[in-house]
Motif scaffolding. Structure first.
Motif, short mmCIF file in Angstrom:
data_model
loop_
_atom_site.label_atom_id
_atom_site.label_comp_id
_atom_site.label_asym_id
_atom_site.label_seq_id
_atom_site.Cartn_x
_atom_site.Cartn_y
_atom_site.Cartn_z
N THR A 177 0.84 -1.21 0.00
CA THR A 177 0.00 0.00 0.00
C THR A 177 0.87 1.25 0.00
O THR A 177 0.59 2.21 -0.74
N ASN A 178 1.90 1.24 0.84
CA ASN A 178 2.79 2.41 0.91
C ASN A 178 3.51 2.62 -0.42
O ASN A 178 3.67 3.74 -0.89
N VAL A 179 3.95 1.53 -1.03
CA VAL A 179 4.67 1.61 -2.31
C VAL A 179 3.75 2.20 -3.39
O VAL A 179 4.14 3.10 -4.13
N LYS A 180 2.51 1.71 -3.41
CA LYS A 180 1.56 2.17 -4.43
C LYS A 180 1.30 3.67 -4.28
O LYS A 180 1.26 4.41 -5.27
N ARG A 181 1.14 4.10 -3.05
CA ARG A 181 0.86 5.52 -2.80
C ARG A 181 2.01 6.40 -3.25
O ARG A 181 1.81 7.45 -3.85
N VAL A 182 3.23 5.96 -2.98
CA VAL A 182 4.40 6.77 -3.37
C VAL A 182 4.54 6.78 -4.89
O VAL A 182 4.81 7.82 -5.49
N LYS A 183 4.32 5.62 -5.51
CA LYS A 183 4.46 5.55 -6.97
C LYS A 183 3.44 6.43 -7.68
O LYS A 183 3.65 6.85 -8.81
N SER A 184 2.33 6.72 -7.01
CA SER A 184 1.30 7.56 -7.65
C SER A 184 1.63 9.05 -7.54
O SER A 184 0.96 9.89 -8.13
N LYS A 185 2.65 9.37 -6.78
CA LYS A 185 3.03 10.79 -6.61
C LYS A 185 3.89 11.25 -7.78
O LYS A 185 4.95 10.67 -8.04
N LYS A 186 3.42 12.32 -8.45
CA LYS A 186 4.11 12.75 -9.67
C LYS A 186 5.48 13.37 -9.39
O LYS A 186 6.36 13.37 -10.25
N ASN A 187 5.65 13.94 -8.19
CA ASN A 187 6.93 14.61 -7.91
C ASN A 187 7.93 13.72 -7.18
O ASN A 187 8.92 14.19 -6.65
N VAL A 188 7.65 12.40 -7.15
CA VAL A 188 8.63 11.48 -6.55
C VAL A 188 9.33 10.71 -7.66
O VAL A 188 8.68 10.08 -8.50
N GLU A 189 10.65 10.80 -7.68
CA GLU A 189 11.43 10.04 -8.67
C GLU A 189 12.15 8.91 -7.95
O GLU A 189 12.88 9.13 -6.99
N LEU A 190 11.95 7.69 -8.42
CA LEU A 190 12.61 6.54 -7.80
C LEU A 190 14.01 6.39 -8.38
O LEU A 190 14.20 6.37 -9.59
N VAL A 191 14.99 6.31 -7.49
CA VAL A 191 16.38 6.08 -7.91
C VAL A 191 16.76 4.72 -7.33
O VAL A 191 17.20 4.61 -6.19
N LEU A 192 16.55 3.68 -8.13
CA LEU A 192 16.65 2.32 -7.60
C LEU A 192 18.02 1.70 -7.85
O LEU A 192 18.82 2.21 -8.61
N ASP A 193 18.25 0.58 -7.17
CA ASP A 193 19.53 -0.14 -7.25
C ASP A 193 20.70 0.79 -6.92
O ASP A 193 21.82 0.57 -7.40
N SER A 194 20.43 1.83 -6.15
CA SER A 194 21.44 2.87 -5.96
C SER A 194 21.73 3.15 -4.49
O SER A 194 20.84 3.06 -3.63
N VAL A 195 22.97 3.50 -4.24
CA VAL A 195 23.38 3.87 -2.87
C VAL A 195 24.01 5.27 -2.90
O VAL A 195 24.55 5.70 -3.92
N VAL A 196 23.94 5.93 -1.74
CA VAL A 196 24.57 7.25 -1.62
C VAL A 196 26.06 7.03 -1.38
O VAL A 196 26.45 6.32 -0.45
N THR A 197 26.89 7.62 -2.24
CA THR A 197 28.33 7.41 -2.09
C THR A 197 29.06 8.67 -1.62
O THR A 197 30.19 8.59 -1.13
N ALA A 198 28.42 9.83 -1.74
CA ALA A 198 29.06 11.06 -1.25
C ALA A 198 27.99 12.09 -0.91
O ALA A 198 26.91 12.09 -1.50
#
Ligand code: NAP
Length: 306
Positions: A182-203
């Motif tokens: 449910t949480n995933v679906k709600r976030v995916k429906s948000k137009k101003n959220v961009e998913l950056v997947l398979d990714s980690v913060v390196t700096a």
């Protein structure tokens, strides 16, 4: 002299106090700064049976008032040490040197946000890096922020922030989320959220305030810079049980080894809620532990000779 001394005033600790007082035992709860634990950082608690819509703060307030009305005491002090852990009467010492005696102890210290462990993280704490979207989200109105994590906290943070910030990047190390569908679906429906997947913060970059992060795609090795004004770290929790390591057994990750019965292996010491080794960490499982631990403590006191 207290019957039951509870360390931690989150849902587990406060529930234990309710059961302790109702069981006729003199009960005191300790916490460093405030009551409520992690739940006060939750904007909406939507999965607590019987109460479909409430804020985390509301839940904490109501539980606190309930335990206080029943006569439980609350003390805002940090615990430093447990002495005479194996004796019937145990002594708990605060960081300011005050001593409290009790017949049973319930450890309910919960857990705290896990840091990313990336360089500069400490430097930008409070200068763009936050571990609580509910607390700090309002500072980022119409700004660009990133949330890191793929659990329920991260997804709920991303949703909360999408209504405040102009743009939200959700950075997660896999391409599947651990959070509820449910949480995933709600976030995916948000137009101003961009998913950056398979990714980690390196700096983490910036001068006085954070200005951007570098993320690396773990599958392709590609690096990308995201210009952001705020970074919300939501990559899980860590226990804070170090002071108990000589008193109860901790597992490798630092959680108290206690099974579903909340017994720690040390007579008269119990562990409840997120601080103990367990698979599911929810408010419902924390309050369940609180009840179980308090009833076990009452039974222990009633059968022990003092
Ligand atoms: P969590 O469920 O443990 O999720 C942590 C997330 O961070 C995971 O997606 C994990 O990735 C990622 N992660 C862990 N270490 C990382 C690292 N070093 N670098 C990058 N990513 C990392 O933690 P949580 O979201 O704080 O939730 C804690 C508990 O509270 C959970 O049981 C959750 O269900 C519960 N909770 C429930 C609600 C609700 O029901 N409304 C709300 C908030 C929290 P992987 O998935 O790849 O392991």
């Amino acid at each position: 002299m207290y019957d039951i001394l509870i360390i931690g005033a989150g849902p587990a600790g406060m529930t234990a106090a309710i059961y302790g007082q109702r069981g006729g035992k003199k009960t005191i709860v300790f916490d460093k700064l405030s009551y409520g634990g992690q739940v006060i950082n939750t904007a909406e608690v939507a999965n607590y049976p019987g109460i479909p819509n409430m804020t985390g703060l509301d839940f904490a307030d109501k539980t606190y008032n309930q335990m206080k009305d029943l006569g439980a005491e609350m003390s805002y002090e940090e615990i430093f040490e447990i002495r005479d852990a194996d004796k019937p009467i145990k002594t708990v010492i605060t960081t300011s040197g005050k001593e409290y005696q009790c017949k049973a102890i319930i450890i309910a210290t919960g857990s705290s946000p896990r840091p990313l462990g990336v360089e500069n993280e400490d430097r930008f704490r409070g200068a763009g890096i936050s571990y609580c979207a509910t607390c700090d989200g309002a500072f980022f109105r119409d700004k660009t922020v990133a949330v890191c994590g793929g659990g329920n906290t991260a997804l709920e943070d991303a949703e909360v922030l999408s209504d405040i910030a102009e743009k939200v990047y959700l950075v997660h190390r896999r391409d599947e989320f651990r959070a509820d569908a449910t949480n995933v679906k709600r976030v995916k429906s948000k137009k101003n959220v961009e998913l950056v997947l398979d990714s980690v913060v390196t700096a983490i970059k910036g001068e006085r305030f954070i200005q951007g992060i570098e993320v690396e795609n773990k599958k392709t090795g590609e690096k990308r810079e995201l210009k952001i004004d705020g970074l919300f770290v939501a990559i899980g929790q860590m226990p804070e049980n170090d002071i108990f390591k000589d008193v109860v057994k901790l597992n490798k990750a630092g959680y108290v080894e206690a099974s579903e019965d909340c017994l720690t292996g040390t007579d008269g010491i119990f562990a409840a809620g997120d601080c103990r080794a367990k698979k599911v960490r929810q408010i419902t499982t924390a309050v369940s532990d609180g009840a179980i631990a308090a009833l076990a403590a009452i039974e222990h006191i009633n059968k022990t000779e003092y």
